[in-house]
Write an enzyme that holds these catalytic residues in place. Structure first.
Site, PDB file in Angstrom:
ATOM      1  CB  ALA A 155      -0.931   0.002   1.204  1.00 48.86           C
TER       2      ALA A 155
ATOM      3  CE  LYS B 118      -5.193   3.418 -21.035  1.00 52.03           C
ATOM      4  NZ  LYS B 118      -4.773   4.580 -20.266  1.00 52.03           N
TER       5      LYS B 118
ATOM      6  CG  HIS C 261      -1.081  -2.330 -21.999  1.00 53.79           C
ATOM      7  ND1 HIS C 261      -1.769  -2.921 -20.971  1.00 53.79           N
ATOM      8  CD2 HIS C 261      -0.090  -1.613 -21.412  1.00 53.79           C
ATOM      9  CE1 HIS C 261      -1.210  -2.572 -19.812  1.00 53.79           C
ATOM     10  NE2 HIS C 261      -0.184  -1.790 -20.059  1.00 53.79           N
TER      11      HIS C 261
HETATM   12  C1  BG6 Z   1       1.949   0.360 -18.097  1.00 51.35           C
HETATM   13  C2  BG6 Z   1       3.376   0.183 -18.488  1.00 51.35           C
HETATM   14  O1  BG6 Z   1       1.291  -0.873 -18.059  1.00 51.35           O
HETATM   15  O2  BG6 Z   1       1.311   1.207 -19.048  1.00 51.35           O
HETATM   16  C3  BG6 Z   1       4.081   1.512 -18.587  1.00 51.35           C
HETATM   17  O3  BG6 Z   1       4.032  -0.638 -17.527  1.00 51.35           O
HETATM   18  C4  BG6 Z   1       3.332   2.431 -19.511  1.00 51.35           C
HETATM   19  O4  BG6 Z   1       5.412   1.348 -19.036  1.00 51.35           O
HETATM   20  C5  BG6 Z   1       1.875   2.501 -19.119  1.00 51.35           C
HETATM   21  O5  BG6 Z   1       3.915   3.724 -19.400  1.00 51.35           O
HETATM   22  C6  BG6 Z   1       1.088   3.283 -20.138  1.00 51.35           C
HETATM   23  O6  BG6 Z   1      -0.194   3.463 -19.635  1.00 51.35           O
HETATM   24  P1  BG6 Z   1      -1.086   4.690 -20.101  1.00 51.35           P
HETATM   25  O7  BG6 Z   1      -2.390   4.433 -19.432  1.00 51.35           O
HETATM   26  O8  BG6 Z   1      -0.389   5.925 -19.637  1.00 51.35           O
HETATM   27  O9  BG6 Z   1      -1.135   4.603 -21.586  1.00 51.35           O
END
Ligand code: BG6
Length: 513
Positions: free
Chosen positions: A22, A202, A260
């Site tokens: 935390a 998102k 992602h």
């Molecule tokens: C994270 C990665 O999962 O996503 C980071 O570990 C990256 O390296 C980030 O910067 C990007 O997230 P967002 O929401 O800013 O596009």
């Protein structure tokens, strides 16, 4: 039916949320602010309580006051109104108590269980509904799970839930993923495991499902007959910040691509789920990722690029090269940029190239999905040729300007025959009430855990398929690095603040990005 649209109702059950780690960066920067927003939006039932699990000794009072200061600061940076909402802040902080100690020792769990019983007595906390959030390094996942299991905390009583939320990286390749997954399944059922990919939280990423499956307009065109190519980019201006140790272990392919980028690709390309629930969506995702052609070592050249940033200037600020970041070895081969051309071997997508591109320290922060439609088959506007007419584009902007853009050809006003591109644009900002912002991904994902809705979390088979796809690439890079023969898979350089490695831009000239 609401006046304009339909909203599903949300009624999370009261629970106890135990956050391990935390005091760490993730908890302080993302989890607590997200919980605070849920509290302010009255989405946390009054009985819901939060246990901040820390290794270092700290009183709950000291933790709350440090957290409160942090929340005020992050709100004032993001222009929120929490600063003036002192009562709301105090009520939120009162939900939190610290549990300090060594997570690998039984005493920690015994004393935590005692405190939880006291919560139940004193404040009607519903301690049989528990979310265990692992905001710690993945090396700790197994030992923590084992301890929770030993102390009976993974058991789900009738009508109650006990679940575990894990952050990525979920393994470093197929083999380490399998090992980790096997060990977690000794303590948790798959239905109790919530693996986070925050991109799925998102709004703009979820909108892919609405865009495709709540309209009739696009789906008939959503295939190889009408779509020329698809591009997905997640470009950042940030470098690796204070995460050098993590980055040296992972690199961009593991950090962004394996999760992602593939998740966005699967939402763009999957078939329509038969039902809108966790398994309906995840069955289609896994099927899609399984149909992505696995790149053989000889296909990497010209289809997969890796890069690393040199010193440069990002939006007016001089920054150093990756290899000069404190803690990075001067001969590090860790990639900070990856770009790939992928193909999906199924009837819908056969032959359509998918260009995926992600990198650190590029010129602009931008995440978007660009669908380029085919050119018109014939032009009646002599002497204009079909290729003179720009193809229609559908651009789904994920961030920072959230929205959708459809570019079409139209007649320019006036007596002459002039054709040009115009954009039909929708910005999320237009439909948000004044002063409101889109909720942070973690708000949605934490709420979904409380609702026990796993639709936006990654199932084990999906991660396995993603690793099965990416592991051969990692192996080919590692083999080249240890042979010091980079002819087939070079590590390209690009100046920080630029558009990326020149060789990649040249090779992927046809990309819609
Ligand atoms: C994270 C990665 O999962 O996503 C980071 O570990 C990256 O390296 C980030 O910067 C990007 O997230 P967002 O929401 O800013 O596009």
């Amino acid at each position: 039916m609401a006046e304009n649209g339909f909203c599903m109702e949300i009624r999370p059950k009261p629970c106890v949320l135990l956050i391990f780690g935390a005091a760490g960066d993730l908890a302080q920067r993302k989890l607590f602010p997200a919980l605070f927003h849920l509290h302010r939006r009255k989405l946390l039932p009054p009985e819901t309580r939060i246990g901040a699990c820390l290794r270092e000794e700290m009183t709950s009072k000291a933790f709350r006051s440090r957290l409160g200061r942090g929340l005020i600061q992050s709100e004032s940076v993001s222009g929120g109104s929490a600063v003036s909402d002192e009562a709301g802040m105090a009520d939120f902080l009162a939900r939190i108590e610290c549990f300090c100690g060594d997570f690998s020792r039984s005493e920690f769990y015994l004393s935590m269980k005692k405190r939880l019983e006291a919560w139940k007595r004193d404040s009607n906390a519903v301690i049989q509904n528990r979310i265990h959030y692992f905001a710690v390094s993945s090396d700790m996942y197994s030992i923590l799970s084992e301890k929770l299991y030993e102390h009976g905390m993974t058991v789900e009583e009738a009508d109650s839930f006990s679940c575990a939320v894990f952050e990525k990286p979920f393994g470093l390749d197929l083999e380490s993923f399998e090992k980790l997954d096997r060990s977690l399944h000794l303590y948790w059922k798959e239905s109790q495991i919530y693996r986070i990919d925050h991109y799925l939280g998102k709004d703009t990423v979820q909108n892919l499902l609405m865009f495709r499956f709540a309209n009739t307009l696009f789906e008939p065109l959503w295939n190889r007959n009408w779509i020329e190519s698809v591009g997905i980019r997640a470009e950042e201006t940030l470098g690796v910040e204070n995460r050098v140790k993590y980055w040296e272990k992972t690199g961009l392919l593991r950090d962004m691509f394996q999760n992602h980028m593939l998740q966005m690709l699967s939402l763009v390309c999957m078939e329509c789920p038969s039902v809108f629930n966790a398994d309906g969506i995840r069955d289609e995702e896994v099927k899609l990722i399984r149909s992505i052609r696995k790149p053989a070592a000889e296909d990497l050249t010209g289809n997969f690029f890796r890069g690393q940033y040199l010193a440069g200037n990002v939006q007016g600020r001089n920054v150093c090269a990756y290899r000069s970041e404190p803690g990075v070895p001067s001969d590090s081969m860790r990639e900070t940029f990856v770009s790939a051309r992928l193909f999906i071997d199924n009837w819908r997508w056969a032959g359509v190239p998918f260009y995926l591109r992600a990198g650190k320290r590029l010129g602009e922060k931008k995440t978007e999905i660009v669908i380029r439609m085919k050119s018109v088959p014939h032009s009646i506007f002599f002497p204009v040729q079909p290729e003179d007419l720009a193809p229609n584009l559908i651009v789904l902007s994920i961030q920072p300007e959230e929205g959708v853009r459809l570019s079409i050809q139209t007649k320019k006003p006036g007596p002459r025959l002039c054709i040009g591109t115009q954009d039909l644009v929708f910005h999320y900002a237009q439909i948000l009430p004044d002063g409101e912002r889109l909720p942070d991904a973690y708000e949605r994902l934490l709420l979904d855990c409380m609702l026990q809705d796993a639709a936006l979390f990654i199932r084990s088979d999906c991660i396995r398929e993603a690793w099965a796809l990416m592991t051969p690439v990692l192996e080919a890079w590692n083999a080249a690095d240890s042979r010091k023969d980079f002819s087939a898979v070079p590590l390209l350089s690009y100046a920080a603040g630029s558009a990326g490695p020149r060789e990649e831009l040249q090779c992927f000239r046809d990309s819609p990005l």
